[in-house]
Motif scaffolding. Structure first.
Motif, PDB file in Angstrom:
ATOM      1  N   PRO A  14       0.911  -1.232   0.017  1.00 12.08           N
ATOM      2  CA  PRO A  14      -0.075  -0.092  -0.052  1.00 12.08           C
ATOM      3  C   PRO A  14       0.774   1.306   0.023  1.00 12.08           C
ATOM      4  O   PRO A  14       1.904   1.275   0.719  1.00 12.08           O
ATOM      5  CB  PRO A  14      -0.926  -0.101   1.334  1.00 12.08           C
ATOM      6  CG  PRO A  14      -1.013  -1.579   1.414  1.00 12.08           C
ATOM      7  CD  PRO A  14       0.410  -2.141   1.048  1.00 12.08           C
ATOM      8  N   GLY A  15       0.469   2.137  -0.772  1.00 13.43           N
ATOM      9  CA  GLY A  15       1.292   3.515  -0.844  1.00 13.43           C
ATOM     10  C   GLY A  15       2.384   3.365  -2.084  1.00 13.43           C
ATOM     11  O   GLY A  15       2.779   4.371  -2.438  1.00 13.43           O
ATOM     12  N   GLY A  16       2.420   2.306  -2.713  1.00 16.33           N
ATOM     13  CA  GLY A  16       3.482   1.932  -3.663  1.00 16.33           C
ATOM     14  C   GLY A  16       2.846   2.370  -4.992  1.00 16.33           C
ATOM     15  O   GLY A  16       1.816   3.006  -5.257  1.00 16.33           O
ATOM     16  N   SER A  17       3.814   2.286  -6.060  1.00 18.78           N
ATOM     17  CA  SER A  17       3.472   2.744  -7.597  1.00 18.78           C
ATOM     18  C   SER A  17       3.789   1.396  -8.242  1.00 18.78           C
ATOM     19  O   SER A  17       4.584   0.688  -8.159  1.00 18.78           O
ATOM     20  CB  SER A  17       4.158   3.912  -7.694  1.00 18.78           C
ATOM     21  OG  SER A  17       4.007   4.952  -7.155  1.00 18.78           O
ATOM     22  N   LEU A  18       3.002   1.276  -9.619  1.00 16.45           N
ATOM     23  CA  LEU A  18       3.544   0.586 -10.604  1.00 16.45           C
ATOM     24  C   LEU A  18       3.045   1.335 -11.963  1.00 16.45           C
ATOM     25  O   LEU A  18       2.102   2.210 -11.873  1.00 16.45           O
ATOM     26  CB  LEU A  18       2.480  -0.768 -10.679  1.00 16.45           C
ATOM     27  CG  LEU A  18       2.654  -1.691  -9.476  1.00 16.45           C
ATOM     28  CD1 LEU A  18       1.554  -2.793  -9.484  1.00 16.45           C
ATOM     29  CD2 LEU A  18       4.165  -2.447  -9.633  1.00 16.45           C
ATOM     30  N   LEU A  86      -0.965   3.314  -4.417  1.00 20.09           N
ATOM     31  CA  LEU A  86      -1.967   2.509  -4.457  1.00 20.09           C
ATOM     32  C   LEU A  86      -2.593   1.943  -3.120  1.00 20.09           C
ATOM     33  O   LEU A  86      -2.129   2.040  -2.046  1.00 20.09           O
ATOM     34  CB  LEU A  86      -1.379   1.074  -5.083  1.00 20.09           C
ATOM     35  CG  LEU A  86      -1.206   1.370  -6.640  1.00 20.09           C
ATOM     36  CD1 LEU A  86       0.307   0.573  -7.286  1.00 20.09           C
ATOM     37  CD2 LEU A  86      -2.281   1.033  -7.258  1.00 20.09           C
ATOM     38  N   LYS A  87      -3.745   1.508  -3.267  1.00 23.48           N
ATOM     39  CA  LYS A  87      -4.674   0.793  -1.931  1.00 23.48           C
ATOM     40  C   LYS A  87      -4.951  -0.543  -2.330  1.00 23.48           C
ATOM     41  O   LYS A  87      -4.948  -0.956  -3.421  1.00 23.48           O
ATOM     42  CB  LYS A  87      -5.748   1.729  -2.035  1.00 23.48           C
ATOM     43  CG  LYS A  87      -5.528   3.165  -1.877  1.00 23.48           C
ATOM     44  CD  LYS A  87      -7.013   3.880  -1.897  1.00 23.48           C
ATOM     45  CE  LYS A  87      -6.653   5.359  -1.604  1.00 23.48           C
ATOM     46  NZ  LYS A  87      -8.216   6.034  -1.906  1.00 23.48           N
ATOM     47  N   PRO A  88      -5.256  -1.314  -1.148  1.00 23.33           N
ATOM     48  CA  PRO A  88      -5.536  -2.753  -1.338  1.00 23.33           C
ATOM     49  C   PRO A  88      -6.951  -2.904  -2.160  1.00 23.33           C
ATOM     50  O   PRO A  88      -7.033  -3.809  -3.026  1.00 23.33           O
ATOM     51  CB  PRO A  88      -5.965  -3.296   0.153  1.00 23.33           C
ATOM     52  CG  PRO A  88      -5.101  -2.292   0.930  1.00 23.33           C
ATOM     53  CD  PRO A  88      -4.938  -0.778   0.272  1.00 23.33           C
ATOM     54  N   ASP A  89      -7.924  -1.829  -2.268  1.00 25.41           N
ATOM     55  CA  ASP A  89      -8.965  -1.965  -3.017  1.00 25.41           C
ATOM     56  C   ASP A  89      -8.637  -1.618  -4.725  1.00 25.41           C
ATOM     57  O   ASP A  89      -9.260  -2.091  -5.212  1.00 25.41           O
ATOM     58  CB  ASP A  89      -9.864  -0.604  -2.729  1.00 25.41           C
ATOM     59  CG  ASP A  89     -10.832  -0.952  -1.307  1.00 25.41           C
ATOM     60  OD1 ASP A  89     -11.322  -0.098  -0.942  1.00 25.41           O
ATOM     61  OD2 ASP A  89     -10.636  -2.171  -1.200  1.00 25.41           O
ATOM     62  N   ASP A  90      -7.266  -1.374  -5.059  1.00 26.76           N
ATOM     63  CA  ASP A  90      -6.870  -1.410  -5.949  1.00 26.76           C
ATOM     64  C   ASP A  90      -6.548  -2.789  -6.713  1.00 26.76           C
ATOM     65  O   ASP A  90      -6.137  -2.826  -7.970  1.00 26.76           O
ATOM     66  CB  ASP A  90      -5.698  -0.402  -6.462  1.00 26.76           C
ATOM     67  CG  ASP A  90      -6.268   1.048  -6.204  1.00 26.76           C
ATOM     68  OD1 ASP A  90      -5.237   1.721  -5.611  1.00 26.76           O
ATOM     69  OD2 ASP A  90      -7.053   1.450  -6.436  1.00 26.76           O
ATOM     70  N   THR A  91      -6.525  -3.752  -6.122  1.00 29.39           N
ATOM     71  CA  THR A  91      -6.134  -5.225  -6.389  1.00 29.39           C
ATOM     72  C   THR A  91      -6.990  -5.569  -7.171  1.00 29.39           C
ATOM     73  O   THR A  91      -8.472  -5.612  -6.975  1.00 29.39           O
ATOM     74  CB  THR A  91      -6.196  -6.198  -5.210  1.00 29.39           C
ATOM     75  OG1 THR A  91      -5.291  -5.683  -4.250  1.00 29.39           O
ATOM     76  CG2 THR A  91      -6.006  -7.629  -5.710  1.00 29.39           C
ATOM     77  N   ALA A  92      -6.656  -6.135  -8.541  1.00 29.51           N
ATOM     78  CA  ALA A  92      -7.679  -6.409  -9.517  1.00 29.51           C
ATOM     79  C   ALA A  92      -6.604  -6.936 -10.704  1.00 29.51           C
ATOM     80  O   ALA A  92      -5.498  -6.816 -10.810  1.00 29.51           O
ATOM     81  CB  ALA A  92      -8.379  -5.187 -10.117  1.00 29.51           C
ATOM     82  N   VAL A  93      -7.424  -7.474 -11.742  1.00 32.93           N
ATOM     83  CA  VAL A  93      -6.760  -7.770 -12.886  1.00 32.93           C
ATOM     84  C   VAL A  93      -6.978  -6.562 -14.003  1.00 32.93           C
ATOM     85  O   VAL A  93      -8.306  -6.077 -13.787  1.00 32.93           O
ATOM     86  CB  VAL A  93      -7.302  -9.105 -13.887  1.00 32.93           C
ATOM     87  CG1 VAL A  93      -6.578  -9.223 -15.085  1.00 32.93           C
ATOM     88  CG2 VAL A  93      -7.132 -10.411 -12.799  1.00 32.93           C
ATOM     89  N   TYR A  94      -6.066  -6.073 -14.433  1.00 35.49           N
ATOM     90  CA  TYR A  94      -6.155  -4.691 -15.093  1.00 35.49           C
ATOM     91  C   TYR A  94      -6.088  -5.237 -16.821  1.00 35.49           C
ATOM     92  O   TYR A  94      -5.331  -5.886 -17.351  1.00 35.49           O
ATOM     93  CB  TYR A  94      -5.136  -3.866 -14.956  1.00 35.49           C
ATOM     94  CG  TYR A  94      -5.288  -3.266 -13.598  1.00 35.49           C
ATOM     95  CD1 TYR A  94      -5.165  -3.718 -12.291  1.00 35.49           C
ATOM     96  CD2 TYR A  94      -5.815  -1.788 -13.452  1.00 35.49           C
ATOM     97  CE1 TYR A  94      -5.742  -2.965 -11.113  1.00 35.49           C
ATOM     98  CE2 TYR A  94      -5.713  -1.085 -12.268  1.00 35.49           C
ATOM     99  CZ  TYR A  94      -5.895  -1.743 -11.271  1.00 35.49           C
ATOM    100  OH  TYR A  94      -6.295  -1.243  -9.962  1.00 35.49           O
TER     101      TYR A  94
END
Length: 114
Positions: A14-18, A86-94
């Motif tokens: 969390p808080g990171g970037s991709l 980034l937040k845990p709620d951003d977890t997904a297949v993109y």
């Protein structure tokens, strides 16, 4: 042969970037608006961001405004999604999507977890 190949996903705290990339081939990339969608566990697929064919207009879901940036390089037939804070709620297949042609990529997994 039409291809949209996403890359850049992975596990991040969390808080990171991709930065996601989607390389297109087999069609005229510069003619099409492009979008990024995501589908989280147990959720419906949702639109995250979109960009016009020339890159001059962008739109974002409220949930990612101010954190995500969509961009494109028509010389490289590639669309990007920079994801910050980034937040845990951003977890997904993109998934990337070529709007004009309704082409989809295979998706890349993003997992936000400590």
């Amino acid at each position: 042969q039409v291809q949209l190949v996403e890359s850049g996903g992975g596990l991040v705290q969390p808080g990171g970037s991709l930065r996601l990339s989607c390389a297109a081939s087999g069609f005229t990339f510069g003619y099409s608006a492009m979008s990024w969608y995501r589908q989280g566990p147990g959720k419906e697929r949702e639109l995250v961001a979109s960009i016009s064919s020339t890159g001059t207009t962008t739109n974002y879901a409220d949930s990612v405004k101010g954190r995500f940036t969509i961009s494109r390089d028509n010389a490289k037939d590639t669309v990007y999604l920079q994801m910050n804070s980034l937040k845990p709620d951003d977890t997904a297949v993109y998934y990337c999507h070529a709007v004009r042609y309704d082409y989809w990529g295979q998706g890349t997994q993003v997992t936000v977890s400590s």
